[in-house]
Design a protein around this motif. Structure first.
Motif, PDB file in Angstrom:
ATOM      1  N   PHE A  60     -92.462  -8.291   2.821  1.00 21.83           N
ATOM      2  CA  PHE A  60     -92.178  -9.678   2.411  1.00 21.83           C
ATOM      3  C   PHE A  60     -91.031 -10.275   3.233  1.00 21.83           C
ATOM      4  O   PHE A  60     -91.067 -11.425   3.643  1.00 21.83           O
ATOM      5  N   ARG A  61     -90.006  -9.451   3.480  1.00 19.17           N
ATOM      6  CA  ARG A  61     -88.858  -9.922   4.239  1.00 19.17           C
ATOM      7  C   ARG A  61     -89.218 -10.202   5.695  1.00 19.17           C
ATOM      8  O   ARG A  61     -88.757 -11.162   6.297  1.00 19.17           O
ATOM      9  N   LYS A  62     -90.080  -9.432   6.287  1.00 15.35           N
ATOM     10  CA  LYS A  62     -90.464  -9.600   7.683  1.00 15.35           C
ATOM     11  C   LYS A  62     -91.542 -10.661   7.880  1.00 15.35           C
ATOM     12  O   LYS A  62     -91.701 -11.185   8.962  1.00 15.35           O
ATOM     13  N   ASP A  63     -92.283 -10.987   6.825  1.00 16.54           N
ATOM     14  CA  ASP A  63     -93.371 -11.963   6.929  1.00 16.54           C
ATOM     15  C   ASP A  63     -92.786 -13.371   7.101  1.00 16.54           C
ATOM     16  O   ASP A  63     -91.945 -13.799   6.318  1.00 16.54           O
ATOM     17  N   GLN A  64     -93.208 -14.098   8.134  1.00 11.78           N
ATOM     18  CA  GLN A  64     -92.679 -15.433   8.402  1.00 11.78           C
ATOM     19  C   GLN A  64     -93.728 -16.525   8.240  1.00 11.78           C
ATOM     20  O   GLN A  64     -93.503 -17.670   8.602  1.00 11.78           O
ATOM     21  N   THR A  65     -94.849 -16.235   7.717  1.00 12.22           N
ATOM     22  CA  THR A  65     -95.872 -17.258   7.499  1.00 12.22           C
ATOM     23  C   THR A  65     -95.424 -18.178   6.375  1.00 12.22           C
ATOM     24  O   THR A  65     -94.918 -17.744   5.347  1.00 12.22           O
ATOM     25  N   GLY A  66     -95.544 -19.470   6.592  1.00  8.47           N
ATOM     26  CA  GLY A  66     -95.162 -20.458   5.578  1.00  8.47           C
ATOM     27  C   GLY A  66     -93.706 -20.881   5.625  1.00  8.47           C
ATOM     28  O   GLY A  66     -93.279 -21.723   4.850  1.00  8.47           O
ATOM     29  N   SER A  67     -92.924 -20.330   6.521  1.00 14.30           N
ATOM     30  CA  SER A  67     -91.503 -20.692   6.561  1.00 14.30           C
ATOM     31  C   SER A  67     -91.298 -22.131   7.027  1.00 14.30           C
ATOM     32  O   SER A  67     -90.348 -22.787   6.626  1.00 14.30           O
ATOM     33  N   LEU A  68     -92.205 -22.617   7.858  1.00 15.46           N
ATOM     34  CA  LEU A  68     -92.098 -23.997   8.330  1.00 15.46           C
ATOM     35  C   LEU A  68     -92.280 -24.982   7.176  1.00 15.46           C
ATOM     36  O   LEU A  68     -91.567 -25.971   7.074  1.00 15.46           O
ATOM     37  N   SER A  69     -93.224 -24.693   6.277  1.00 15.83           N
ATOM     38  CA  SER A  69     -93.410 -25.614   5.151  1.00 15.83           C
ATOM     39  C   SER A  69     -92.214 -25.604   4.217  1.00 15.83           C
ATOM     40  O   SER A  69     -91.863 -26.633   3.656  1.00 15.83           O
ATOM     41  N   VAL A  70     -91.564 -24.483   4.045  1.00 13.60           N
ATOM     42  CA  VAL A  70     -90.370 -24.421   3.198  1.00 13.60           C
ATOM     43  C   VAL A  70     -89.254 -25.241   3.834  1.00 13.60           C
ATOM     44  O   VAL A  70     -88.576 -26.027   3.159  1.00 13.60           O
ATOM     45  N   GLU A  71     -89.068 -25.092   5.125  1.00  9.59           N
ATOM     46  CA  GLU A  71     -88.036 -25.872   5.813  1.00  9.59           C
ATOM     47  C   GLU A  71     -88.340 -27.362   5.750  1.00  9.59           C
ATOM     48  O   GLU A  71     -87.450 -28.187   5.569  1.00  9.59           O
ATOM     49  N   ALA A  72     -89.620 -27.708   5.895  1.00  7.91           N
ATOM     50  CA  ALA A  72     -90.007 -29.124   5.825  1.00  7.91           C
ATOM     51  C   ALA A  72     -89.736 -29.702   4.446  1.00  7.91           C
ATOM     52  O   ALA A  72     -89.261 -30.833   4.313  1.00  7.91           O
ATOM     53  N   VAL A  73     -90.029 -28.944   3.408  1.00  7.02           N
ATOM     54  CA  VAL A  73     -89.775 -29.409   2.041  1.00  7.02           C
ATOM     55  C   VAL A  73     -88.282 -29.649   1.832  1.00  7.02           C
ATOM     56  O   VAL A  73     -87.873 -30.577   1.139  1.00  7.02           O
ATOM     57  N   ILE A  74     -87.461 -28.854   2.450  1.00  8.13           N
ATOM     58  CA  ILE A  74     -86.008 -29.010   2.298  1.00  8.13           C
ATOM     59  C   ILE A  74     -85.500 -30.187   3.128  1.00  8.13           C
ATOM     60  O   ILE A  74     -84.699 -30.998   2.658  1.00  8.13           O
ATOM     61  N   ILE A  75     -85.947 -30.327   4.367  1.00  9.06           N
ATOM     62  CA  ILE A  75     -85.342 -31.297   5.286  1.00  9.06           C
ATOM     63  C   ILE A  75     -85.964 -32.685   5.225  1.00  9.06           C
ATOM     64  O   ILE A  75     -85.283 -33.680   5.490  1.00  9.06           O
ATOM     65  N   LEU A  76     -87.244 -32.833   4.897  1.00  8.85           N
ATOM     66  CA  LEU A  76     -87.886 -34.146   4.906  1.00  8.85           C
ATOM     67  C   LEU A  76     -87.227 -35.157   3.962  1.00  8.85           C
ATOM     68  O   LEU A  76     -87.029 -36.309   4.352  1.00  8.85           O
ATOM     69  N   PRO A  77     -86.869 -34.799   2.737  1.00  7.47           N
ATOM     70  CA  PRO A  77     -86.161 -35.788   1.901  1.00  7.47           C
ATOM     71  C   PRO A  77     -84.827 -36.229   2.509  1.00  7.47           C
ATOM     72  O   PRO A  77     -84.462 -37.405   2.444  1.00  7.47           O
ATOM     73  N   LEU A  78     -84.105 -35.292   3.122  1.00 10.99           N
ATOM     74  CA  LEU A  78     -82.845 -35.663   3.774  1.00 10.99           C
ATOM     75  C   LEU A  78     -83.092 -36.576   4.970  1.00 10.99           C
ATOM     76  O   LEU A  78     -82.349 -37.546   5.193  1.00 10.99           O
ATOM     77  N   LEU A  79     -84.123 -36.291   5.727  1.00 13.96           N
ATOM     78  CA  LEU A  79     -84.465 -37.120   6.876  1.00 13.96           C
ATOM     79  C   LEU A  79     -84.887 -38.521   6.422  1.00 13.96           C
ATOM     80  O   LEU A  79     -84.462 -39.522   6.989  1.00 13.96           O
ATOM     81  N   PHE A  80     -85.694 -38.587   5.378  1.00  8.36           N
ATOM     82  CA  PHE A  80     -86.119 -39.881   4.833  1.00  8.36           C
ATOM     83  C   PHE A  80     -84.909 -40.678   4.336  1.00  8.36           C
ATOM     84  O   PHE A  80     -84.779 -41.869   4.598  1.00  8.36           O
ATOM     85  N   TRP A  81     -83.987 -40.021   3.629  1.00  3.37           N
ATOM     86  CA  TRP A  81     -82.783 -40.697   3.146  1.00  3.37           C
ATOM     87  C   TRP A  81     -81.944 -41.198   4.323  1.00  3.37           C
ATOM     88  O   TRP A  81     -81.424 -42.318   4.295  1.00  3.37           O
ATOM     89  N   ALA A  82     -81.797 -40.401   5.359  1.00  2.00           N
ATOM     90  CA  ALA A  82     -80.990 -40.803   6.520  1.00  2.00           C
ATOM     91  C   ALA A  82     -81.599 -42.020   7.213  1.00  2.00           C
ATOM     92  O   ALA A  82     -80.879 -42.934   7.629  1.00  2.00           O
ATOM     93  N   ILE A  83     -82.919 -42.057   7.331  1.00  4.08           N
ATOM     94  CA  ILE A  83     -83.579 -43.215   7.948  1.00  4.08           C
ATOM     95  C   ILE A  83     -83.367 -44.459   7.094  1.00  4.08           C
ATOM     96  O   ILE A  83     -83.047 -45.540   7.607  1.00  4.08           O
TER      97      ILE A  83
END
Length: 191
Positions: free
Chosen positions: A12-35
């Motif tokens: 589980f620790r070595k598996d990196q599938t889906g990490s991009l969607s987790v990062e997107a869920v975290i950063i997209l609201p901040l990016l939208f707020w900044a815009i």
């Protein structure tokens, strides 16, 4: 059994599938707020610039007047101001006044008088008893000389009102002081 839990945890620790969607869920609201925040501040400065330019334009128009200024004339200036600033609400007002220095025209003890004043959009006419409220706006002038004071106000309503903390409806006030260009004094008629 413990070996299998350990191997599952390692996998589980070595598996990196889906990490991009987790990062997107975290950063997209901040990016939208900044815009949204960037656009709100940009637009506020753009509106303040339009308010200042419209105010200077009104002062220049009045300063070139050689005829009589009437309430209809000032109402026309108010309509022009609303057109130039794209303000479509009832919260805009303008006030045009002429001010003369009567005596002791140095900065500390000068005596200023309102020759005439007229406000539109709910702004009251400036009275001699209220001259102290605008005295700092008036530069030094020779005795008997007159100046035109144009005050304007609009309310800026941001598009993303709740997105930027402490940035709600804001008064965009401006003033300009101009000398009459082609006449000693601007003549007023209430007719």
């Amino acid at each position: 059994m413990t070996l299998s839990i350990k191997s599952v945890m390692t996998r589980f620790r070595k598996d990196q599938t889906g990490s991009l969607s987790v990062e997107a869920v975290i950063i997209l609201p901040l990016l939208f707020w900044a815009i949204c925040a960037t656009y709100t501040y940009y637009n506020a400065f753009k509106v303040q610039n339009a308010v200042n330019r419209a105010n200077y334009t009104l002062g220049d128009i009045v300063s070139r007047e050689t005829g009589t200024v009437t309430p209809d004339y000032v109402t026309g200036l108010h309509n022009l101001y609303q057109y130039m600033t794209r303000a479509k609400d009832e919260n805009t007002w303008i006030r045009v006044s002429t001010v003369t220095c009567k005596r002791r025209c140095n900065k500390d003890t000068r005596v200023l008088r309102i020759n005439w004043s007229y406000g539109t959009g709910g702004a009251h006419s400036l009275k001699n008893s209220e001259i102290r409220s605008v005295e700092e706006m008036i530069p030094l002038l020779p005795k008997g000389d007159s100046l035109i004071l144009v005050e304007t106000n609009s309310v800026y309503k941001p598009l993303f009102k709740g997105m930027v903390p402490t940035f709600g409806d804001t008064n965009m006030a401006s003033y300009s002081v101009t000398r009459p260009r082609f006449a000693q004094q601007i003549v007023w008629s209430s007719n």
